[in-house]
Design a protein around this motif. Structure first.
Motif, PDB file in Angstrom:
ATOM      1  N   GLY A   1     -46.429 -19.382  51.500  1.00 44.51           N
ATOM      2  CA  GLY A   1     -46.631 -20.567  52.326  1.00 44.51           C
ATOM      3  C   GLY A   1     -46.346 -21.876  51.618  1.00 44.51           C
ATOM      4  O   GLY A   1     -46.046 -22.877  52.264  1.00 44.51           O
ATOM      5  N   LYS A   2     -46.406 -21.886  50.319  1.00 42.02           N
ATOM      6  CA  LYS A   2     -46.156 -23.119  49.551  1.00 42.02           C
ATOM      7  C   LYS A   2     -44.710 -23.597  49.663  1.00 42.02           C
ATOM      8  O   LYS A   2     -44.422 -24.765  49.407  1.00 42.02           O
ATOM      9  N   ILE A   3     -43.798 -22.694  50.033  1.00 42.88           N
ATOM     10  CA  ILE A   3     -42.403 -23.108  50.235  1.00 42.88           C
ATOM     11  C   ILE A   3     -41.968 -22.907  51.681  1.00 42.88           C
ATOM     12  O   ILE A   3     -40.777 -22.902  51.984  1.00 42.88           O
ATOM     13  N   GLY A   4     -42.947 -22.728  52.566  1.00 44.45           N
ATOM     14  CA  GLY A   4     -42.639 -22.653  53.985  1.00 44.45           C
ATOM     15  C   GLY A   4     -42.364 -21.266  54.544  1.00 44.45           C
ATOM     16  O   GLY A   4     -41.966 -21.135  55.699  1.00 44.45           O
ATOM     17  N   LEU A   5     -42.581 -20.232  53.752  1.00 42.15           N
ATOM     18  CA  LEU A   5     -42.391 -18.867  54.234  1.00 42.15           C
ATOM     19  C   LEU A   5     -43.696 -18.343  54.816  1.00 42.15           C
ATOM     20  O   LEU A   5     -44.776 -18.795  54.439  1.00 42.15           O
ATOM     21  N   THR A   6     -43.603 -17.377  55.702  1.00 40.66           N
ATOM     22  CA  THR A   6     -44.807 -16.786  56.269  1.00 40.66           C
ATOM     23  C   THR A   6     -45.289 -15.643  55.386  1.00 40.66           C
ATOM     24  O   THR A   6     -44.513 -15.045  54.639  1.00 40.66           O
ATOM     25  N   GLY A   7     -46.562 -15.358  55.489  1.00 41.81           N
ATOM     26  CA  GLY A   7     -47.148 -14.294  54.686  1.00 41.81           C
ATOM     27  C   GLY A   7     -47.972 -14.868  53.558  1.00 41.81           C
ATOM     28  O   GLY A   7     -47.820 -16.032  53.188  1.00 41.81           O
ATOM     29  N   GLY A   8     -48.840 -14.063  53.025  1.00 47.32           N
ATOM     30  CA  GLY A   8     -49.722 -14.525  51.962  1.00 47.32           C
ATOM     31  C   GLY A   8     -49.376 -13.998  50.587  1.00 47.32           C
ATOM     32  O   GLY A   8     -50.037 -14.332  49.613  1.00 47.32           O
ATOM     33  N   GLU A   9     -48.340 -13.169  50.512  1.00 46.59           N
ATOM     34  CA  GLU A   9     -48.013 -12.585  49.207  1.00 46.59           C
ATOM     35  C   GLU A   9     -47.414 -13.631  48.271  1.00 46.59           C
ATOM     36  O   GLU A   9     -46.964 -14.689  48.692  1.00 46.59           O
TER      37      GLU A   9
END
Length: 120
Positions: A49-57
Motif C-alpha cells: 500500500g505504500k506505493i499504491g498497490l493493493t494487498g498487505g504483503e
C-alpha cells in the motif's frame, strides 16, 4: 531479479557496501558515495500500500534518484512508482521481483549514481 542479486550487483559494480542505518528497519540498505556521502540507492521491504498497490504483503523496492524530465514517462512502466518516503519530483521506487527489467534497472542505477556524485 532478487534482492540479494541487486545487493551484489551494486556492491560489485559501484564498489559500495550497504549501510543499515535504522534499528527499527534493520533490513533497509542504503548505498552512498564514498566521497560525498550522498545516497544513490535505498533498498527496502515495505507494505504494498505504500506505493499504491493493493494487498498487505511486503514488496521489495529500490529508491533511485532520477532526472525529473524522465519521471513522468517512467511512471507509466510496470514496476516503477512515485518514490516511497522521498521527494517524488526527483526520486522513483522500482519494484524488485521476477518481472523487473534488469537492464532498465541498471540504467536507472547509473542515472541515480551520476546525479548524486560529487560535482567537479
Amino acid at each position: 531479479m532478487k534482492r540479494r542479486e541487486l545487493d551484489k550487483y551494486i556492491t560489485d559494480f559501484y564498489g559500495v557496501l550497504p549501510e543499515y542505518p535504522w534499528i527499527k528497519h534493520a533490513n533497509y540498505a542504503v548505498y552512498r558515495h564514498k566521497n560525498n556521502n550522498k545516497w544513490f540507492a535505498v533498498i527496502m521491504d515495505i507494505p504494498c500500500g505504500k506505493i499504491g498497490l493493493t494487498g498487505g504483503e511486503l514488496v521489495c523496492i529500490v529508491n533511485l534518484k532520477c532526472d525529473p524530465i524522465l519521471i513522468g514517462s517512467l511512471l507509466k512502466d510496470e514496476g516503477i512508482y512515485p518514490a516511497y518516503h522521498m521527494n517524488k519530483s526527483y526520486w522513483i521506487s522500482v519494484k524488485i521481483d521476477e518481472k523487473t527489467d534488469v537492464e532498465k534497472l541498471k540504467w536507472l542505477l547509473d542515472i541515480s549514481f551520476g546525479l548524486t556524485q560529487k560535482k567537479k
